[in-house]
Write a protein that holds these residues in place. Structure first.
Motif, mmCIF file in Angstrom:
data_model
loop_
_atom_site.group_PDB
_atom_site.id
_atom_site.type_symbol
_atom_site.label_atom_id
_atom_site.label_comp_id
_atom_site.label_asym_id
_atom_site.label_seq_id
_atom_site.Cartn_x
_atom_site.Cartn_y
_atom_site.Cartn_z
ATOM 1 N N THR A 25 -3.665 0.648 -1.230
ATOM 2 C CA THR A 25 -3.635 1.661 -2.459
ATOM 3 C C THR A 25 -4.962 2.566 -3.111
ATOM 4 O O THR A 25 -4.512 3.222 -3.409
ATOM 5 C CB THR A 25 -3.243 1.428 -3.294
ATOM 6 O OG1 THR A 25 -1.199 0.885 -2.591
ATOM 7 C CG2 THR A 25 -2.168 1.587 -4.458
ATOM 8 N N GLY B 87 0.640 -1.084 -0.208
ATOM 9 C CA GLY B 87 0.054 -0.260 0.044
ATOM 10 C C GLY B 87 0.745 1.285 -0.056
ATOM 11 O O GLY B 87 0.033 2.203 0.615
ATOM 12 N N LEU C 177 -5.979 5.951 -3.597
ATOM 13 C CA LEU C 177 -6.095 7.025 -4.325
ATOM 14 C C LEU C 177 -7.685 7.475 -4.990
ATOM 15 O O LEU C 177 -8.086 8.660 -4.685
ATOM 16 C CB LEU C 177 -6.256 6.141 -5.515
ATOM 17 C CG LEU C 177 -4.223 5.939 -5.981
ATOM 18 C CD1 LEU C 177 -4.372 4.499 -6.619
ATOM 19 C CD2 LEU C 177 -3.589 7.246 -6.197
ATOM 20 N N GLU D 117 1.933 3.409 -1.973
ATOM 21 C CA GLU D 117 1.630 4.588 -3.150
ATOM 22 C C GLU D 117 0.683 4.824 -2.521
ATOM 23 O O GLU D 117 0.151 6.102 -2.796
ATOM 24 C CB GLU D 117 1.122 3.566 -4.631
ATOM 25 C CG GLU D 117 0.254 4.152 -5.566
ATOM 26 C CD GLU D 117 1.197 5.133 -6.269
ATOM 27 O OE1 GLU D 117 1.649 6.265 -6.801
ATOM 28 O OE2 GLU D 117 2.979 4.629 -6.319
ATOM 29 N N GLY D 118 -0.604 4.464 -1.948
ATOM 30 C CA GLY D 118 -1.798 4.769 -1.011
ATOM 31 C C GLY D 118 -0.868 5.651 0.035
ATOM 32 O O GLY D 118 -1.715 6.466 0.159
ATOM 33 N N GLY E 244 5.504 5.287 -5.690
ATOM 34 C CA GLY E 244 5.150 3.866 -4.609
ATOM 35 C C GLY E 244 5.493 2.289 -5.346
ATOM 36 O O GLY E 244 6.281 1.788 -4.085
ATOM 37 N N TRP E 245 5.354 2.127 -5.940
ATOM 38 C CA TRP E 245 5.359 0.502 -6.253
ATOM 39 C C TRP E 245 7.058 0.956 -7.463
ATOM 40 O O TRP E 245 7.469 -0.525 -7.045
ATOM 41 C CB TRP E 245 4.879 0.795 -8.120
ATOM 42 C CG TRP E 245 3.352 0.931 -7.833
ATOM 43 C CD1 TRP E 245 2.234 1.749 -8.513
ATOM 44 C CD2 TRP E 245 2.669 -0.621 -7.459
ATOM 45 N NE1 TRP E 245 1.028 1.027 -7.502
ATOM 46 C CE2 TRP E 245 0.959 -0.492 -6.970
ATOM 47 C CE3 TRP E 245 2.469 -1.730 -6.777
ATOM 48 C CZ2 TRP E 245 0.237 -0.753 -7.532
ATOM 49 C CZ3 TRP E 245 1.595 -2.495 -6.361
ATOM 50 C CH2 TRP E 245 0.265 -1.520 -5.854
#
Length: 295
Positions: A96, A37, A100, A39-40, A208-209
């Motif tokens: 994530t 998570g 978003l 990226e979130g 984030g990835w």
């Protein structure tokens, strides 16, 4: 591309949000938890930090708020995976998507607003870049030279053995998840406050990835994380310079360059680990595994 001072500063600045997020995730994974998570967490930090900076006129307040927001969101992940024992991969992906969606809903009022100016620092480098660089040796010292860091690594390598020795596995992992969330939040806020200078929906754009991939590239080592972040920053600056120079390459291909480079590096690292002797850079033994012992 000539590596002059301006280019070097651009490289380090582009690498900073990835460095924060990847350092945080490295600590989390060293504790045996796989949090997809990131990226979130970064996008929530980007919005929370920007909103606080805009409201107060202080970028420092923005970064503090971003760290708190990232840690708070990470606690949702911690509660689900460590207390309710949900699947870490599925929960991270849901985190994530939640981040978003949450920022898309609450970020509309901040679109088109300029961020407050970042205060300068030593040698013309802002203080968040210095903080990111300082965290690398501090994280290495924590993981390798302190009792708490060695306990965290022990929990990540074999949580059952750590539990048998009397260590509180869940408490250690929850603390690591909170720290990772705070660092990811700082990384996201750096994008909105110091790089883009405004809020834009989905502005983390896969950072984030990339951070998750860099942790593997680094072999879960903070110094390797720094090298991976700088590699990503260098490729990012290179594609921007090529675009500015009008190189006859489709802009979409140039935009793909950082992510393409990350995939290539991961393939090379995977091949190296497969054929290397001694298993150097192997993942923590309990990574992604659920701890079922009674509290």
């Amino acid at each position: 591309m000539i590596l002059d001072l301006t280019t070097l500063l651009l490289l380090v600045s582009a690498a900073t949000p990835i460095l924060f997020a990847a350092l945080g995730e490295a600590i989390v994974e060293r504790a045996g938890v796989l949090n997809l998570g990131v990226e979130g967490l970064m996008i929530v930090g980007a919005l929370a930090g920007f909103a606080a900076a805009h409201a107060t006129g202080s970028t420092a307040a923005g970064f503090v708020t971003a760290a708190v927001a990232g840690a708070a969101l990470a606690m949702i992940f911690a509660a689900l995976t460590q207390m309710l024992l949900t699947n870490q991969v599925a929960t991270g992906l849901a985190l994530t998507l939640f981040g978003l969606g949450l920022t898309a809903m609450f970020g509309k009022p901040y679109e088109g607003i300029k961020a407050p100016a970042m205060p300068g620092g030593p040698l013309g480098v802002n203080w968040m870049i210095w903080l990111g660089l300082a965290l690398v040796p501090l994280a290495w010292l924590f993981l390798n030279r302190t009792r708490s860091g060695l306990i965290l690594r022990g929990v990540g390598e074999n949580h059952d053995a750590a539990h048998a020795l009397g260590y509180k596995v869940r408490a250690v992992r929850v603390a690591a998840i909170a720290a990772g969330g705070a660092l990811a939040g700082l990384g996201g806020a750096y994008i909105s406050i110091a790089i883009v200078l405004q809020w834009t929906e989905g502005m983390t754009a896969g950072a984030g990835w990339i951070a998750l991939a860099i942790v593997v590239f680094a072999g879960w080592n903070p110094w390797g994380v720094l090298a991976g972040a700088w590699l990503f920053g260098g490729v990012t600056v290179l594609q921007l310079r090529l675009q500015a120079a009008g190189v006859a390459v489709p802009v979409q291909l140039l935009s793909m360059a950082p992510y393409l480079a990350t995939i290539i590096v991961l393939v090379l690292i995977s091949a190296r680990q497969k054929y290397a002797r001694g298993g150097g850079g192997a993942a923590p033994g309990s990574l992604g595994r659920t701890f079922h012992a009674l509290r």
